[in-house]
Write a protein that holds these residues in place. Structure first.
Motif, short mmCIF file in Angstrom:
data_model
loop_
_atom_site.label_atom_id
_atom_site.label_comp_id
_atom_site.label_asym_id
_atom_site.label_seq_id
_atom_site.Cartn_x
_atom_site.Cartn_y
_atom_site.Cartn_z
N ASP A 78 0.83 -1.20 0.00
CA ASP A 78 0.00 0.00 0.00
C ASP A 78 0.86 1.24 0.00
OD1 ASP A 78 -2.24 -1.53 -0.01
OD2 ASP A 78 -2.67 -1.33 2.13
N LEU A 79 1.93 1.20 0.81
CA LEU A 79 2.82 2.34 0.89
C LEU A 79 3.45 2.62 -0.47
CD1 LEU A 79 4.72 1.99 4.27
CD2 LEU A 79 3.35 3.92 3.52
N LEU A 80 3.87 1.55 -1.14
CA LEU A 80 4.51 1.71 -2.44
C LEU A 80 3.52 2.30 -3.44
CD1 LEU A 80 7.06 1.21 -4.12
CD2 LEU A 80 6.14 -1.03 -4.71
N ASN A 81 2.32 1.70 -3.48
CA ASN A 81 1.30 2.22 -4.38
C ASN A 81 0.98 3.67 -4.02
OD1 ASN A 81 1.10 -0.19 -5.74
ND2 ASN A 81 -0.56 -0.97 -4.46
N GLY A 82 0.83 3.88 -2.71
CA GLY A 82 0.51 5.22 -2.24
C GLY A 82 1.61 6.21 -2.60
N TRP A 83 2.85 5.76 -2.45
CA TRP A 83 3.98 6.63 -2.75
C TRP A 83 3.99 6.98 -4.23
CZ3 TRP A 83 8.34 5.92 -5.86
CH2 TRP A 83 9.30 6.93 -5.76
N GLN A 84 3.69 5.94 -5.07
CA GLN A 84 3.67 6.20 -6.52
C GLN A 84 2.56 7.19 -6.87
OE1 GLN A 84 3.40 2.17 -7.87
NE2 GLN A 84 5.59 2.01 -8.28
N ASN A 85 1.40 7.00 -6.22
CA ASN A 85 0.31 7.95 -6.46
C ASN A 85 0.69 9.33 -5.97
OD1 ASN A 85 -1.39 6.10 -7.67
ND2 ASN A 85 -2.33 5.48 -5.74
N HIS A 86 1.28 9.36 -4.78
CA HIS A 86 1.71 10.64 -4.22
C HIS A 86 2.74 11.30 -5.12
CE1 HIS A 86 -0.57 10.67 -0.61
NE2 HIS A 86 -0.06 9.55 -0.15
N ASN A 87 3.60 10.43 -5.71
CA ASN A 87 4.65 10.97 -6.56
C ASN A 87 4.05 11.67 -7.78
OD1 ASN A 87 7.42 11.32 -6.89
ND2 ASN A 87 7.49 9.73 -8.46
N LYS A 88 2.96 11.04 -8.28
CA LYS A 88 2.26 11.66 -9.41
C LYS A 88 1.67 12.99 -9.00
CE LYS A 88 1.06 7.21 -11.43
NZ LYS A 88 0.00 6.18 -11.43
N GLN A 89 1.21 13.05 -7.75
CA GLN A 89 0.57 14.26 -7.25
C GLN A 89 1.57 15.20 -6.59
OE1 GLN A 89 -2.32 12.73 -4.60
NE2 GLN A 89 -3.30 11.45 -6.13
N TRP A 90 2.84 14.86 -6.66
CA TRP A 90 3.85 15.58 -5.88
C TRP A 90 3.94 17.04 -6.32
CZ3 TRP A 90 5.94 16.02 -1.56
CH2 TRP A 90 7.12 16.74 -1.38
N GLN A 91 3.92 17.26 -7.63
CA GLN A 91 4.04 18.64 -8.12
C GLN A 91 2.92 19.50 -7.55
OE1 GLN A 91 6.34 20.11 -10.02
NE2 GLN A 91 7.60 18.27 -10.26
N ALA A 92 1.68 18.96 -7.66
CA ALA A 92 0.54 19.70 -7.15
C ALA A 92 0.64 19.87 -5.63
CB ALA A 92 -0.75 18.96 -7.50
N ALA A 93 1.04 18.76 -4.96
CA ALA A 93 1.16 18.82 -3.51
C ALA A 93 2.24 19.81 -3.09
CB ALA A 93 1.49 17.42 -2.97
N TYR A 94 3.32 19.83 -3.83
CA TYR A 94 4.43 20.74 -3.50
C TYR A 94 3.98 22.20 -3.67
CZ TYR A 94 9.10 22.71 -3.40
OH TYR A 94 10.19 23.43 -3.08
N ARG A 95 3.27 22.46 -4.77
CA ARG A 95 2.76 23.81 -4.98
C ARG A 95 1.81 24.21 -3.85
NH1 ARG A 95 2.80 22.40 -10.52
NH2 ARG A 95 0.64 21.71 -10.46
N GLN A 96 0.94 23.22 -3.45
CA GLN A 96 0.01 23.47 -2.36
C GLN A 96 0.78 23.79 -1.08
OE1 GLN A 96 -3.53 23.49 -2.62
NE2 GLN A 96 -3.17 24.50 -0.67
N LEU A 97 1.84 23.01 -0.85
CA LEU A 97 2.66 23.20 0.35
C LEU A 97 3.30 24.58 0.34
CD1 LEU A 97 3.64 21.46 2.79
CD2 LEU A 97 5.72 21.06 1.50
N GLN A 98 3.82 24.96 -0.81
CA GLN A 98 4.43 26.28 -0.94
C GLN A 98 3.40 27.37 -0.63
OE1 GLN A 98 7.73 25.57 -0.73
NE2 GLN A 98 8.06 27.24 -2.19
N ALA A 99 2.17 27.17 -1.17
CA ALA A 99 1.11 28.15 -0.94
C ALA A 99 0.81 28.25 0.54
CB ALA A 99 -0.15 27.71 -1.70
N TRP A 100 0.73 27.08 1.21
CA TRP A 100 0.47 27.09 2.66
C TRP A 100 1.59 27.81 3.38
CZ3 TRP A 100 -0.91 21.20 2.88
CH2 TRP A 100 -2.24 21.04 2.46
#
Ligand SMILES: [Zn+2]
Length: 121
Positions: free
Chosen positions: A75-97
């Motif tokens: 699950d972690l691996l799958n989750g990490w891969q999914n997160h990796n796909k969303q990383w750019q968006a998540a990183y931008r969100q993090l920067q915004a926060w």
């Protein structure tokens, strides 16, 4: 002169008696026999130790935990891969926060400095 405890075999040498007893009667040698008997008894006791009733339960728990760990890692691996796909968006969100936090932090610093200066007024 030494004699066998089990028959009439005699010998002037104790090691002959010992070898005789061991080979003819299948028993433990004299002299070192105490230790050997102790070892034999101990190992027999070890072999006869009943399995703790919870042992199988504990083993099952470990097996379950191991399977859970496998599943979780998958699950972690799958989750990490999914997160990796969303990383750019998540990183931008993090920067915004962070930028928002920065604004809040500045406001808090201003409030704090205001409060700090308040008692002196
Ligand atoms: Zn004998």
């Amino acid at each position: 002169m030494h004699q066998c405890d089990h028959c009439d075999y005699k010998s002037a040498r104790i090691w002959c008696i010992n070898r005789h007893i061991k080979t003819k009667h299948g028993e433990i040698q004299k002299g070192s026999g105490v230790t050997e008997q102790l070892i034999k008894r101990t190992s027999t006791q070890t072999q006869n130790v009943p399995i703790h009733p919870d042992t199988n339960k504990i083993i099952r728990q470990w097996q379950k935990a191991y399977k859970n760990m496998e599943t979780r890692n998958k699950d972690l691996l799958n989750g990490w891969q999914n997160h990796n796909k969303q990383w750019q968006a998540a990183y931008r969100q993090l920067q915004a926060w962070r930028e928002e936090d920065g604004v809040y932090a500045n406001e808090e610093i201003q409030q704090l400095s205001y409060l700090n200066s308040d008692p002196r007024r």
